[in-house]
Write a protein that holds these residues in place. Structure first.
Motif, PDB file in Angstrom:
ATOM      1  N   GLU A   6       0.042 -10.624   7.093  1.00  0.00           N
ATOM      2  CA  GLU A   6      -0.644  -9.556   7.800  1.00  0.00           C
ATOM      3  C   GLU A   6       0.238  -8.305   7.866  1.00  0.00           C
ATOM      4  OE1 GLU A   6      -3.760  -9.599   8.935  1.00  0.00           O
ATOM      5  OE2 GLU A   6      -4.012 -11.622   8.113  1.00  0.00           O
ATOM      6  N   PRO A   7      -0.359  -7.134   8.096  1.00  0.00           N
ATOM      7  CA  PRO A   7       0.446  -5.912   8.219  1.00  0.00           C
ATOM      8  C   PRO A   7       1.456  -6.021   9.356  1.00  0.00           C
ATOM      9  CG  PRO A   7      -1.893  -5.391   8.011  1.00  0.00           C
ATOM     10  CD  PRO A   7      -1.803  -6.865   8.197  1.00  0.00           C
ATOM     11  N   ASN A   8       2.616  -5.400   9.172  1.00  0.00           N
ATOM     12  CA  ASN A   8       3.669  -5.359  10.177  1.00  0.00           C
ATOM     13  C   ASN A   8       3.989  -6.756  10.714  1.00  0.00           C
ATOM     14  OD1 ASN A   8       3.914  -2.446  10.155  1.00  0.00           O
ATOM     15  ND2 ASN A   8       1.944  -2.409  11.237  1.00  0.00           N
ATOM     16  N   THR A  52       6.755  -6.976   6.143  1.00  0.00           N
ATOM     17  CA  THR A  52       5.972  -5.828   5.701  1.00  0.00           C
ATOM     18  C   THR A  52       5.870  -4.815   6.838  1.00  0.00           C
ATOM     19  OG1 THR A  52       3.881  -6.833   6.405  1.00  0.00           O
ATOM     20  CG2 THR A  52       4.584  -7.213   4.128  1.00  0.00           C
ATOM     21  N   ASN A  72       1.797  -1.350   5.892  1.00  0.00           N
ATOM     22  CA  ASN A  72       0.522  -1.776   5.329  1.00  0.00           C
ATOM     23  C   ASN A  72      -0.563  -1.783   6.409  1.00  0.00           C
ATOM     24  OD1 ASN A  72       1.672  -2.108   2.855  1.00  0.00           O
ATOM     25  ND2 ASN A  72       1.274  -4.306   2.698  1.00  0.00           N
ATOM     26  N   LYS A  73      -1.770  -1.489   6.023  1.00  0.00           N
ATOM     27  CA  LYS A  73      -2.893  -1.510   6.953  1.00  0.00           C
ATOM     28  C   LYS A  73      -3.763  -2.747   6.761  1.00  0.00           C
ATOM     29  CE  LYS A  73      -3.238   3.530   7.416  1.00  0.00           C
ATOM     30  NZ  LYS A  73      -1.988   3.809   6.675  1.00  0.00           N
ATOM     31  N   GLU A  74      -3.598  -3.409   5.613  1.00  0.00           N
ATOM     32  CA  GLU A  74      -4.370  -4.603   5.336  1.00  0.00           C
ATOM     33  C   GLU A  74      -3.436  -5.731   4.914  1.00  0.00           C
ATOM     34  OE1 GLU A  74      -7.319  -3.770   2.429  1.00  0.00           O
ATOM     35  OE2 GLU A  74      -8.300  -2.195   3.614  1.00  0.00           O
ATOM     36  N   GLU A 118       0.835  -1.195   0.000  1.00  0.00           N
ATOM     37  CA  GLU A 118       0.000   0.000   0.000  1.00  0.00           C
ATOM     38  C   GLU A 118       0.871   1.246   0.000  1.00  0.00           C
ATOM     39  OE1 GLU A 118      -2.751  -0.204   3.267  1.00  0.00           O
ATOM     40  OE2 GLU A 118      -2.886  -2.386   3.075  1.00  0.00           O
ATOM     41  N   GLY A 157       3.878   1.951   2.290  1.00  0.00           N
ATOM     42  CA  GLY A 157       4.329   0.669   2.808  1.00  0.00           C
ATOM     43  C   GLY A 157       5.727   0.307   2.355  1.00  0.00           C
TER      44      GLY A 157
END
Length: 607
Positions: free
Chosen positions: A567-569, A535, A538-540, A515, A518
């Protein structure tokens, strides 16, 4: 008596011609002239650095060992000389009909475009023709470029395959370097043209002749390798003129040269074949050349000895821009590359064990290793080290401020389109960040940025670069991490390849969802045999496919799994050395939240 007068007049004319040649700015050097000293890289490095515009003043002071003292593998036979015609007149009006006996001819190699040049013109990436294949890379560098020789076939190491692909891509603008050098190789009988279909170069056919297509590509690619590139000679126009006169003086010499020409700013690099020198009036000389864009035509590069300048009118088509190539004693836009260094094994700068040169050439591999940065696409790249030193395009000018770094501009021969992007060389150990810049684009460009170093390669492929978009890429100087950050929504493929003691590995996280804002990081820990994917920003959740290629003595095995969610982070870890191959599963560990704890382990099937 009348006969005696004509004889005396001829003698006086010859003496006058000799005096005019001797009155130049510099004495004629020997045929194995020493290349100019390199201001941005040592003279024994695998390319020249006079192309750096902020300190490009050339000089002829350099250690003698900078020249490859390669003995030709064959001597040119006498059979070639019997039926060679004199050069045809230039249909563009650059020169009248010229014969070796004509007034003003100073030196003549004997090469003629209509006999010793190719009958077909320089071509780019269209037409279904082939370029380098793995066997050609093996021929160029030896077995060191092969990760496996199972069944007698070379399976290239990951960095060797990436280098081959980059070199092939750089030929999309033209193959002029291959044309210019291979025509001399055939002329001096270092190779026989009849091995490719005809006893004369001009009679060779290109279409359907894969062997010849690959041979042209092979010689094109030597502009990137040592010892060939290390022996490119840059100097003033007068120095280039003196070297050619000395080389052509007695006909076929022990050394021949291709000529590199550039527009100012090192744009539009092109390679041509010089073969004779004719003296004109007022201190001007015409260097007769075979330009592979114009088959069968003798063209001229004009050198003004008094002004120490040169120029070449590239176009003969009134519907195309003039594209005048020119320069002076300070531009460094005229160069000569000897043929003999192309004929020996080249140094594999991207191999973990680079190896040495073949007997008769320089014996030592370059002491300084480099990371090479290549760009595909229409954007621009700027490299910046941790101290703020820059290399790349700044305000439309190609600059270099990074200590010990240098860049090269491909000589491809597409004279009226955008120049192929330069290749940047940064000493290993120097950390830097790459900015991929879409400023100036008018449409989306599919772009890729690659770094190739000794034993590894990393890349971010399939970036859809929008006008004005600026992305950041960090390649670790040891080749173990690539980090990509973007302010746009992107789905690139991130690649990492490495040579290992037991096996070589190449990994690709393909179609990664990133994203705006990101960051995606791909890294490898060779001591643990672990690949990591991370990652941040990212939020999603994002999905990607994971591909793995393992090359070992017995051959090659591949693994692939699609639609992996991250998943994010979060981070995922692949213990790649535990894979048993043959379609077996492999475990992927997930650390959600990047807190250092494995929260889940899943089994990936080979799809």
């Amino acid at each position: 008596m009348q006969k005696y007068k004509y004889y005396l007049a001829a003698v006086l004319l010859i003496l006058l011609s000799a005096l005019l040649v001797a009155c130049g700015d510099a004495p004629a050097p020997a045929a194995t002239a020493v290349p100019p000293a390199q201001t941005a890289a040592p003279a024994d490095q695998p390319t020249v650095a006079a192309e750096i515009v902020d300190n490009a003043t050339p000089t002829t002071e350099a250690p003698a060992e900078a020249v490859a003292t390669v003995e030709p593998t064959h001597q040119r036979g006498d059979a070639d000389t019997a039926d060679e015609p004199t050069p045809a007149g230039d249909t563009a009006g650059d020169t009248a009909d010229v014969t070796p006996e004509a007034a003003g001819m100073v030196a003549d190699l004997g090469f003629r475009p209509e006999t010793n040049g190719f009958a077909f013109e320089n071509y780019g990436g269209d037409g279904g023709r082939v370029n380098l294949a793995p066997a050609d890379v093996r021929r160029m560098f030896g077995d060191v470029a092969c990760g496996s020789l199972a069944g007698g076939d070379c399976i290239l190491t990951p960095p060797a395959e990436r280098w081959m692909n980059q070199a092939n891509e750089s030929m999309s603008g033209g193959h002029c370097e291959g044309f210019a050098s291979l025509s001399l190789v055939f002329y001096t009988e270092k190779e026989k043209s009849d091995q490719f279909g005809a006893p004369r170069t001009v009679d060779l056919q290109l279409d359907g002749n894969e062997a010849l297509q690959r041979e042209i590509a092979y010689y094109f690619a030597t502009q990137y390798t040592a010892p060939t590139a290390a022996n490119e000679i840059k100097g003033t126009p007068n120095e280039m003129l003196d070297l050619l006169i000395a080389s052509f003086k007695d006909g076929a010499p022990g050394e021949t040269y291709t000529m590199g020409i550039y527009q100012r700013g090192f744009k539009g690099g092109h390679a041509i074949t010089p073969f004779a020198v004719e003296m004109k009036e007022d201190g001007r000389y015409a260097v007769l050349v075979y330009d592979n864009n114009y088959p069968g035509v003798t063209r001229t590069v004009t050198i003004d000895r008094n002004a120490n300048t040169w120029n070449y009118e590239a176009s003969i088509n009134p519907n195309e821009p003039a594209s005048e190539y020119e320069g002076d004693a300070t531009t460094g836009t005229l160069s000569l590359t000897p043929t003999s260094p192309r004929l020996v094994k080249q140094v594999c700068a991207f191999c973990e064990d680079a190896g040495g040169y073949a007997p008769g050439a320089k014996q030592l591999a370059p002491t300084q290793e480099y990371n090479q940065v290549w760009l595909e696409g229409d954007g621009k790249v700027l490299l910046v080290d941790k101290d703020g030193h820059r290399m790349g395009i700044v305000d439309g000018v190609l600059v270099n401020e990074i200590p010990g770094a240098y860049f090269t501009t491909p000589r491809s021969g597409d004279l009226w389109k955008d120049t192929e992007p330069p290749t940047f060389y940064v000493p290993t150990g120097i950390e830097f960040t790459v900015t991929l810049d879409g400023t100036g684009l008018t449409a989306i460009s599919s772009s890729s940025v690659t770094m190739i170093g000794p034993g590894y390669d990393l890349a971010v492929d399939d970036i859809e670069l929008d006008p004005g978009q600026k992305d950041s890429i960090n390649f670790a100087s040891d080749g173990k991490t690539v980090k990509y950050t973007t302010d746009y929504n992107e789905s690139p493929s991130i690649y990492l390849g490495i040579e290992g003691k037991e096996a070589d590995y190449a990994f690709e996280a393909k179609g990664v969802d990133i994203e705006s804002g990101g960051t995606m990081t791909l890294g490898i820990d060779t001591t643990k045999g672990r690949l990591s994917i991370n990652t941040v920003g990212n939020k999603e959740a994002g999905a990607y496919a994971l591909l793995m290629d393992r090359i070992y003595d017995d051959g090659e095995q591949t693994f692939g799994h699609d639609n992996i969610e991250l998943e994010p982070n979060s981070s995922a870890f692949l213990d790649y050395e535990t894979w048993k191959g043959d379609g077996s599963e492999i475990s992927l560990s997930i650390d959600t939240g990047n807190d250092g704890t494995v929260d889940e382990t899943i089994s990936l099937t080979d799809e």
